[in-house]
Scaffold this motif. Sequence first.
Motif, PDB file in Angstrom:
ATOM      1  N   VAL A 206       0.800  -0.762  -0.059  1.00  0.00           N
ATOM      2  CA  VAL A 206      -0.044   0.293   0.035  1.00  0.00           C
ATOM      3  C   VAL A 206       1.057   1.493  -0.182  1.00  0.00           C
ATOM      4  O   VAL A 206       0.435   2.432  -0.995  1.00  0.00           O
ATOM      5  N   ASP A 207       1.736   1.105   0.933  1.00  0.00           N
ATOM      6  CA  ASP A 207       2.631   2.520   1.001  1.00  0.00           C
ATOM      7  C   ASP A 207       3.649   2.608  -0.579  1.00  0.00           C
ATOM      8  O   ASP A 207       3.454   3.841  -1.162  1.00  0.00           O
TER       9      ASP A 207
ATOM     10  N   LEU B  12       0.786   4.206  -2.432  1.00  0.00           N
ATOM     11  CA  LEU B  12       0.544   5.381  -2.475  1.00  0.00           C
ATOM     12  C   LEU B  12       1.891   6.366  -2.900  1.00  0.00           C
ATOM     13  O   LEU B  12       1.269   7.897  -3.937  1.00  0.00           O
TER      14      LEU B  12
ATOM     15  N   VAL C 159      -0.025  11.400   5.374  1.00  0.00           N
ATOM     16  CA  VAL C 159       0.542  10.064   4.919  1.00  0.00           C
ATOM     17  C   VAL C 159      -0.768   9.263   5.659  1.00  0.00           C
ATOM     18  O   VAL C 159      -1.363   8.680   4.542  1.00  0.00           O
TER      19      VAL C 159
ATOM     20  N   ASN D 139      -3.931  10.030   3.368  1.00  0.00           N
ATOM     21  CA  ASN D 139      -3.764   9.226   1.875  1.00  0.00           C
ATOM     22  C   ASN D 139      -3.923   7.652   1.973  1.00  0.00           C
ATOM     23  O   ASN D 139      -4.470   7.685   0.995  1.00  0.00           O
ATOM     24  N   ARG D 140      -2.899   7.519   3.103  1.00  0.00           N
ATOM     25  CA  ARG D 140      -2.915   5.834   2.905  1.00  0.00           C
ATOM     26  C   ARG D 140      -4.519   5.376   2.376  1.00  0.00           C
ATOM     27  O   ARG D 140      -3.985   4.246   2.405  1.00  0.00           O
TER      28      ARG D 140
ATOM     29  N   SER E  25      -6.017   2.525   0.742  1.00  0.00           N
ATOM     30  CA  SER E  25      -6.623   1.338   0.434  1.00  0.00           C
ATOM     31  C   SER E  25      -8.045   1.263   0.069  1.00  0.00           C
ATOM     32  O   SER E  25      -8.566  -0.240  -0.279  1.00  0.00           O
TER      33      SER E  25
END
Length: 304
Positions: free
Chosen positions: A250-251, A254, A271, A274-275, A279
């Motif tokens: 996911v990171d 992103l 962070v 927006n993460r 998701s």
Amino acid sequence: MSASASPSALIPLAPGVFYLAGAVNSFVVGDGRGGALLVDTGLDEAHARRLLRALDAAGLTPTGILNTHSHADHHGGNASILKKFPELKVFAPPLEDAVITHPILEPITLFGARPPRELQTRFLLAPPSPARLAPEPGLCRIGGATVELIEVAGHASMMYAVRVGDVLYAADALFGPEALEKHPLTFCADSRLQKEAAAHLGTLEGVRVTLPGHGEPTDDLAGLVAANLAVYERTTQAVLTAVQVGAATVDELLSRVCAALGVTMTTPGAVVLNRAVVSAHLTELLEAGRVEMTVQDNRLIFGA
């Protein structure tokens, strides 16, 4: 229509229906007897003070608070207002009432554990206020005011839009053009429901003016809905494209999405927010069978 009045004045939308313009708008519905229901109280004490001054100038006294959802910028003013009017009752949708009562749940949800100090800012952690369940969607009376509650979950786990006659307060189911441009990754807990909620509001008949939670009122509901849906779908496509570049966490996704949309994150809060957006769109894509999720080398991986 524009918020050209004094920054501390209520702006009329219809007889007995007003709003206080701000980074987050507060919607105010009079009860016809000098009282008023306050819908969303803003981020903090400063907004709450402005709201109380505006009510006083209009000859109105708060009779209740309705928070459309539990994000800190929509209920952060509750505590300050309750200090002056402790008899007021605070209402919120299901699940959202728990977060408003226990605001630490918001940063815990975003971070996944007890949040570090950097995630306990006023933007993610509002002062607590005792919230109770609002009535179910439909026509109801809250704080002496008659309103129609419309379920618009998606941006938050649960959220209500509020309609009074031909005036619609869309809360954060719809954002104004400037907000959409400023925040290309529009926050959501469920991107599929976010799209469905916006589309549903577009089917409402007899709406003369729509006030988004962030932005100025407009008489073009259809145009506002179309602009929001375009941004929501653009995010979905950006996430899908990021996955198609190559399987990633996911990171990592992103970072790819931010690069594609021109987003620069400089704070831990940005962070984690927006993460969560990435998701949410990944879940939508998973459920549509367009991406897959696996575990590789002790990492959660998303691939096409």
